[in-house]
Design an enzyme around this catalytic site. Structure first.
Site, PDB file in Angstrom:
ATOM      1  N   ASN A  16       0.855  -1.186   0.000  1.00 20.46           N
ATOM      2  CA  ASN A  16       0.000   0.000   0.000  1.00 20.46           C
ATOM      3  C   ASN A  16       0.888   1.231   0.000  1.00 20.46           C
ATOM      4  OD1 ASN A  16      -1.460   2.324   1.340  1.00 20.46           O
ATOM      5  ND2 ASN A  16      -3.158   0.906   1.050  1.00 20.46           N
TER       6      ASN A  16
ATOM      7  N   SER B 177      -4.983  -0.344  -3.139  1.00 23.60           N
ATOM      8  CA  SER B 177      -5.497   0.998  -2.905  1.00 23.60           C
ATOM      9  C   SER B 177      -6.654   0.851  -1.927  1.00 23.60           C
ATOM     10  CB  SER B 177      -5.962   1.622  -4.219  1.00 23.60           C
ATOM     11  OG  SER B 177      -6.250   2.993  -4.022  1.00 23.60           O
ATOM     12  N   GLU B 178      -6.585   1.549  -0.796  1.00 17.88           N
ATOM     13  CA  GLU B 178      -7.501   1.230   0.306  1.00 17.88           C
ATOM     14  C   GLU B 178      -8.950   1.610   0.022  1.00 17.88           C
ATOM     15  OE1 GLU B 178      -4.936   3.356   0.605  1.00 17.88           O
ATOM     16  OE2 GLU B 178      -5.440   5.093   1.841  1.00 17.88           O
ATOM     17  N   ASN B 179      -9.194   2.316  -1.081  1.00 22.09           N
ATOM     18  CA  ASN B 179     -10.592   2.562  -1.440  1.00 22.09           C
ATOM     19  C   ASN B 179     -11.223   1.355  -2.135  1.00 22.09           C
ATOM     20  OD1 ASN B 179      -8.719   3.368  -3.489  1.00 22.09           O
ATOM     21  ND2 ASN B 179     -10.405   4.236  -4.648  1.00 22.09           N
TER      22      ASN B 179
ATOM     23  N   SER C  18     -11.398  -4.003   2.460  1.00 20.39           N
ATOM     24  CA  SER C  18     -10.097  -3.395   2.193  1.00 20.39           C
ATOM     25  C   SER C  18      -9.324  -3.182   3.493  1.00 20.39           C
ATOM     26  CB  SER C  18     -10.299  -2.060   1.470  1.00 20.39           C
ATOM     27  OG  SER C  18      -9.061  -1.501   1.123  1.00 20.39           O
TER      28      SER C  18
END
Lengths: 231, 219, 219, 231
Positions: free
Chosen positions: B23, B46-48, B88
């Site tokens: 990340n 991607s944390e979204n 996520s």
């Protein structure tokens, strides 16, 4: 089991002043554009909005902020909005900032009927102040409570008349979580199809969580940070 | 000579290993993607809600439904997968992401990090940073060694509100590469032509210098 | 005349309402699906991961990947959706399932239920029953009024290990329909030709009989 | 990021005596047939198996029970197995029975890095004995701990070389939950495809949770309760 309503104004008609709303989306990606426009038309006020972000000055939740319809924002990140900043500094608007994963998991907890969850996010920071800290196997966690929202308003890519929903790409984000978490869940979709047309293995939100659905129109799908590479 | 932002990213890329899920935060960390060794399989999270993030799109190929955590338009690579924000952060919390790289305003010599709030200034929020630093197995901070006033950002204790405690493992600055150890910052490498004395002068936290400290080299 | 199992199911089906999501347990509860009023939209949930359960398949059309919670081959109806077991019990726990119908060995007059274990006999497990009774908004028990020895199954307190406490809202037996109230079992209806005295004699728990108690009628 | 291994025997080669395994499936639906066969071949023993059911006498986990490879079963329902009953009554086998939703959610908790969850299931019953009870808004909940399993062994319909998985119909059940929960996760699939062939919106288990994957062979997919209707 037909959950179709005529449009956004009907869908949000019973949202009254002072309500707590969840609004799906990450930045301007996957936001319920039609319902936000209807909320602005309805001029409902004193809202508490749970949403990862607060839109920009002239789009998304920013449109509701411009009309001073929001009393409190519960978000993880609220940048990129001058009117927001003005209202915050003047004391017109309250803001509760919480970690993004905590925000997501508190939605999940509500949708799964779990009253509280444990997360390490925020331990030892000001986010942890006043919260119960519990140690499991040598690591500290904060107890965070499930959200309790009157309405969840989400945007999906496709939906069927029974309220089953499929999202597209990163427009999924908080939408399925909030869809599960609202007492009343309103879904707007880009394409509404008859029940039976969606692949039952590929549905992200089962219709049991959705109370009203309609096909939205005129999606702008604005891009917040258009970024390209050279060939 | 201090490292450029690109060189900081390039140095961090040397920490990557075959099969890593990574990340990358906003700013310098994003640049690390440009230096993944060819032939090495690294998947960007991607944390979204995406595993398998690719480069920015070509002009005209932007997709409003496809953005990264910095809200920039992106693309995907083969084998990518989309998911919701709870899953996520679930995979982050469960330690499935091997490496997290992020920027910071301050890092303390016991690994505390501050990167979300400056009292008196408009606070925009912590986004996913608190979740990432509280959960990631391995956290590398990419930042300048000093702030614009020339003050050290490597401190005995953070002065700004914390993002996370005792979580940073390594810091790569424009001047040096340092591990966080129980004894404080342990100097591993220095930028070309930057002296140990300069690093010592610009490091306010405990600094451990033992043995030969090689200069960084970029081919 | 005591109700048949089909009639018990038929009576329970009268509790269904337009738009209900319903979980039907194994045995008599399963039969309720045969009596959903035509034109009424009711979606059946199977806790192994399905909303929109249809009838059993025709011979030759069985699908090993498509079973109900009783491990029987089934079909789906239009608009069905599959999900994992955590989400399945999540929607149950969150109160999204409007009605749960299940069998029982014993029910107490305060709504406790025992239906999973008989001490001294091989214990097979509670399956999803404890989750269902602990979470469902509205629980109807379908069972015989007495056990094979003629002993009442409607008790002042359960003698068998409990499945859940104070959760049952209504009981439909071969002899009667009863609500659970703070005063105990409240008799609502009786099977055709079954006297209040017989019901009283076969109900060990507190029984409230007030006003006219109509006989059940099946057209 | 190629996670493909040659077959079940390689995939389970490092599972040693005394290990704790999760095995996906509900009844005989969606069980990892190939890996179970390999575990029987390997004759690994003293296993703790977390699985909703315990198979039947001559199929599923029943095959491992027949070889006395299982020390303890953690399940919600273990009927339909005479050898199981014999071993249980003779004291050769330990059984821990837990509610099905608790089983599922303890897997979820592990996959989401949450050390514990709260559920009302089992409050006031023998399941609650010795567990912490906590009241939230007037309702009692048990605190249940996330599972800690050395290996998770799951069966999917389709998978790609990066470990992304898609399940089919009710064969999904516990599989995606256990896939997230194992320290090492092994997936067998009916069809293995190159990375990029699965729809990224339709994947149930992201490959980050999967360590080894192979295409299984000779699936029997036995039906436990064949039930049909007349025309």
């Amino acid at each position: 089991m037909n959950k179709v309503v005529a449009g956004p104004d009907v869908a949000i008609a019973d949202i009254m002043d002072g309500a707590t709303l969840m609004l799906g989306g990450f930045g301007l990606c996957g936001i319920p554009e039609n319902c936000i426009a209807a909320l602005v038309r309805k001029q409902v006020r004193e809202l508490t909005c749970i949403s990862n972000n607060a839109g920009v000055d002239d789009f998304g939740i920013g449109l509701m902020l411009a009309q001073r319809q929001v009393k409190k924002m519960i978000s993880s990140y609220v940048g990129e909005n001058a009117e927001f900043e003005r209202q915050l500094l003047s004391g017109e608007l309250q803001v509760e900032l919480i970690p993004q994963g905590t925000l997501a998991t508190r939605c999940l907890a509500a949708g799964y009927g779990m009253p509280a969850i444990y997360t390490p996010a925020g331990v030892g920071t000001e986010v942890g102040i006043g919260k119960e800290v519990r140690n499991f196997e040598g690591k500290d966690y904060l107890m965070e409570m499930a959200f309790d929202a009157d309405f969840a308003i989400v945007k999906a890519w496709k939906g069927d008349t029974m309220g089953n929903l499929i999202y597209r790409a990163t427009a999924r984000n908080f939408n399925p979580l909030m869809a599960m978490a609202g007492k009343i869940t309103i879904a707007e979709v880009e394409e509404l199809v008859p029940a039976g047309e969606l692949d039952p293995d590929a549905i992200h939100t089962p219709g049991i969580y959705v109370h009203r659905i309609f096909q939205g129109t005129g999606y702008e799908k604005r891009i917040e940070q258009r970024t390209v590479r050279s060939v | 000579m201090a490292l450029t932002k690109e060189q900081i990213a390039q140095r961090i890329a040397r920490e990557l290993q075959q099969g890593y899920y990574v990340n990358l935060g906003i700013g310098i960390p994003t640049l690390v993607a440009n230096y993944i060794p060819s032939g090495m399989d690294v998947v960007l999270q991607s944390e979204n809600g995406l595993l398998g993030m690719g480069p920015f799109p070509l002009a005209g190929q932007e997709d409003a439904d496809l953005i990264n955590a910095g809200k920039q338009t992106i693309t995907t690579v083969k084998g990518s997968v989309f998911f919701d924000s709870a899953l996520s952060f679930g995979m982050i919390r469960a330690g499935k992401v091997n490496l997290t790289v992020l920027g910071a305003m301050e890092v303390s010599d016991c690994g505390d990090i501050a990167n979300w709030k400056i009292p008196g200034k408009m606070v925009k929020g912590m986004g996913g940073a608190m979740d990432l630093v509280a959960s990631a197995r391995n956290i590398i901070v990419a930042m300048m060694h000093t702030n614009p006033k020339g003050e050290s950002k490597l401190l005995p204790a953070c002065t700004l509100p914390l993002t996370g405690v005792r979580c940073v493992k390594k810091v790569v600055t424009d001047l040096a590469v340092l591990d966080i150890t129980p004894q404080g910052f342990r100097l591993l490498e220095r930028a070309p032509g930057v002296s140990i004395d300069e690093i010592r002068a610009k490091t306010a936290g405990r600094l451990v210098v033992e043995g030969e400290i090689p200069e960084l080299r970029f081919d």
